[in-house]
Design an enzyme around this catalytic site. Structure first.
Site, PDB file in Angstrom:
ATOM      1  N   ASP A 141       6.675   1.127 -12.490  1.00  0.00           N
ATOM      2  CA  ASP A 141       5.285   1.418 -12.111  1.00  0.00           C
ATOM      3  C   ASP A 141       5.057   2.892 -11.774  1.00  0.00           C
ATOM      4  O   ASP A 141       4.510   3.225 -10.723  1.00  0.00           O
ATOM      5  CB  ASP A 141       4.869   0.560 -10.899  1.00  0.00           C
ATOM      6  CG  ASP A 141       5.134  -0.912 -11.100  1.00  0.00           C
ATOM      7  OD1 ASP A 141       5.131  -1.359 -12.260  1.00  0.00           O
ATOM      8  OD2 ASP A 141       5.337  -1.620 -10.104  1.00  0.00           O
ATOM      9  N   GLU A 189      -4.589  -4.549 -15.318  1.00  0.00           N
ATOM     10  CA  GLU A 189      -4.108  -4.034 -14.024  1.00  0.00           C
ATOM     11  C   GLU A 189      -3.691  -2.573 -14.161  1.00  0.00           C
ATOM     12  O   GLU A 189      -3.861  -1.964 -15.211  1.00  0.00           O
ATOM     13  CB  GLU A 189      -2.932  -4.872 -13.521  1.00  0.00           C
ATOM     14  CG  GLU A 189      -1.750  -4.909 -14.475  1.00  0.00           C
ATOM     15  CD  GLU A 189      -0.677  -5.906 -14.050  1.00  0.00           C
ATOM     16  OE1 GLU A 189      -0.784  -6.494 -12.960  1.00  0.00           O
ATOM     17  OE2 GLU A 189       0.272  -6.092 -14.829  1.00  0.00           O
TER      18      GLU A 189
END
Length: 572
Positions: free
Chosen positions: A66, A242
């Site tokens: 991430d 997302e």
């Protein structure tokens, strides 16, 4: 670090306090670890040697997922998810996007961020980092799944000097990112559930935007708006839109998101608008990055690519950082989701990751003007194949050594003989801080060895090496007692059920050398009573339980120096 207190009895206990939660640590003689050597030896790096103008991707090997990135002048800062690892949110600095320095973790104060009671895949994840030139301030924003924190933001003028205290933000959802417009106005975008009663299918999510009060560091109530419903094409039931990021270029606003979930269908998509609050229109050439279209049995596979962020490089060309995985020979994901990089072509209306829609290769060209690849030298983070040696002679421990659910400083002390671990009365299977010093597995083929000075006093004492995917899936390779005898054992825990794979009685006359070696899915644990002549224990065992796609969750495998005063791995 406080000096060790001297007690009359080795059985006396000292209580460490983790934000109101007490864990016991024995003040008897803990194991002393020394001469740790981690060696990565993946074939791909031998098959693809670097030329003078190249560097390897992933740029961060092992569990660094991430990624988010920002720039101030010539300085680049990148953050990643850490989940329940401590400190939270690892941060790196670079001047050129090639050579990175590890700065530790943003959330390093356990009184403010305390994941002491969370599963390993909770804690914090999906951070954003943004530099705001209007007030010369860096912002790190993240979702914290601990202590009723929710979405938080921390600030600093200089990431090299640490960060301020977390500020709780009043909105739900995950994966927040903050954006500052040319006029200084702030906006936060994030993933959220659809409005109540409007969820159309499992995995249906939305992207929301809020206006942000920069002066008071809060979202402005009533300004929230859904700007993407479902994904690129709602009629196709896209899942898990997302990891949104907002950008502005040539008078247009761009919203870049991950879509398809973090597994095989993962991708990166982009939208355009004339306003940060939409409406946003998807690009006709989505996805702009994915690996989902290729045969599963392709050689040297990189997969699950997505969850990206963009930055302008030192050559004024755009680059993207993103997560991906490199499975082993059994298609298992032991190194976890890693941070990759690709150049990005933004010469047209929409950015496209260069070679991001073909099978990813292990190396890319350095940005124009960058003349030296110093990874692994002069204090820069290594990549490719490398050896990491730790003798524990410095009071400043390398940032690659981390704790789980609490700070490493609570249980370690550097002595003349090496690193002493004072064992908590907690074993590795409990959802509590453990007295284990962890290092990320960064290669599919690796070895990790250490010398241990340890004589267990009872069956409750164990110390050695642990290979951990999470609290319910792990291997423990350690020294303990049964009655008056000393044993070394190998325990496998799968789905929370533990089995002693092998054990043997030993006599400790001097320090023992412990080693774990992996060749893809095959792991072997060995010991040397004289420090040099290794004997295998348990044969070759499968690394299946150390894989994300077997054990579940979001982390990669960790290998650690482990000690416990609450051992439940008993020799039969």
């Amino acid at each position: 670090m406080k000096q060790r207190q001297i007690f009359l009895s080795l059985s006396l206990l000292f209580l460490f306090s983790f934000n109101g939660v007490n864990f016991e640590a024995t003040l008897g003689k803990g194991p002393i670890f020394s001469n740790v050597v981690y060696t990565g030896d993946d074939t791909i790096y031998k098959n693809y040697p670097l030329k003078a103008d190249e560097f390897y991707s992933p740029i961060l090997q092992g569990c660094y997922p991430d990624p988010a990135i920002t720039r101030k002048g010539d300085d680049y800062y990148m953050v990643c998810s850490s989940f329940a690892m401590f400190p939270g949110v690892p941060i790196f600095h670079s001047k050129d996007l090639v050579n990175w320095t590890d700065l530790g973790g943003v959330l390093n104060n356990v009184s403010e961020f305390n994941p002491h009671d969370t599963g390993i895949s909770q804690g914090v994840y999906a951070p954003g980092i943004t530099y705001n030139p209007h007030n010369d301030t860096f912002y790190m924003i993240v979702t914290a799944f601990t202590g009723n924190m929710g979405n938080i933001i921390v600030k600093t003028k200089d990431p090299m000097k640490g960060w301020g205290s977390p500020i709780k933000l009043d909105f739900n959802g995950i994966d927040p990112c903050i954006f500052f417009d040319d006029n200084g106005k702030g906006y936060i975008v994030h993933n959220d559930a659809p409005d109540k009663g409007k969820e159309l299918y499992e995995g249906h999510r939305v992207i929301k935007v809020w206006e942000y009060d920069v002066a008071n560091d809060k979202v402005i109530p009533g300004t929230d708006k859904i700007i993407v419903d479902g994904g690129v094409d709602l009629s196709k039931k896209p899942i898990w839109i997302e990891a949104p990021h907002l950008y502005k270029k040539d008078g247009h606003y761009y919203l870049m998101c991950a879509e398809g979930g973090t597994g095989d269908n993962h991708s990166e998509v982009i939208f355009i608008s004339d306003s940060p609050k939409g409406p946003f229109k998807p690009a006709s050439n989505n996805p702009i990055l994915t690996q989902r279209y290729f045969p599963q049995d392709r050689p040297e596979k990189v997969d699950w690519a997505g969850h990206a962020d963009l930055v302008q490089g030192p050559d004024n060309k755009y680059y993207g950082v993103f997560l991906g995985i490199r499975p082993n020979d059994k298609n298992r994901v032991n190194t976890g989701r890693e941070t990759f990089m690709l150049p990005v072509d933004w010469s047209g209306v929409f950015p496209v990751f260069e070679n991001g829609l073909v099978p990813l290769e292990p190396k890319i060209k350095m940005p124009k003007g960058v003349t030296e690849n110093k990874t692994g030298k002069d204090g820069f983070f290594p990549n490719g194949n490398f050896m990491f040696t730790e003798n524990f002679t410095s009071q400043k421990l390398d940032y690659r050594w981390i704790g789980l659910r609490g700070p490493r400083e609570k249980f370690i002390s550097v002595t003349k003989k090496g690193l002493e671990i004072k064992p908590f009365a907690v074993n590795i299977k409990e959802v509590k801080p453990t007295s284990t010093l962890f290092y990320r597995q960064q290669h599919n083929t690796f070895s990790f060895a250490t010398t241990i000075d340890f004589k267990p006093a009872s069956e409750k004492d164990l110390a050695g090496i642990v290979c951990l995917q999470n609290e319910r899936f792990n291997y423990v390779f350690g020294i303990t007692k049964k009655g008056k005898d000393t044993y070394i054992l190998l325990e496998r825990t799968e789905k929370g059920v533990s089995t002693i794979m092998a054990s043997t009685k030993i006599e400790i006359r001097k320090n023992i050398r412990l080693q774990v070696k992996a060749n893809g899915d095959s792991y072997e644990f060995s010991y040397a009573l004289n420090g040099t002549d290794f004997e295998n224990l348990g044969g070759s065992v499968s690394g299946d339980i150390l894989s994300t796609n077997v054990a579940g969750g979001f982390t990669g495998a960790l290998v650690g120096l482990y000690a416990t005063a609450s051992n439940d791995a008993q020799v039969k």
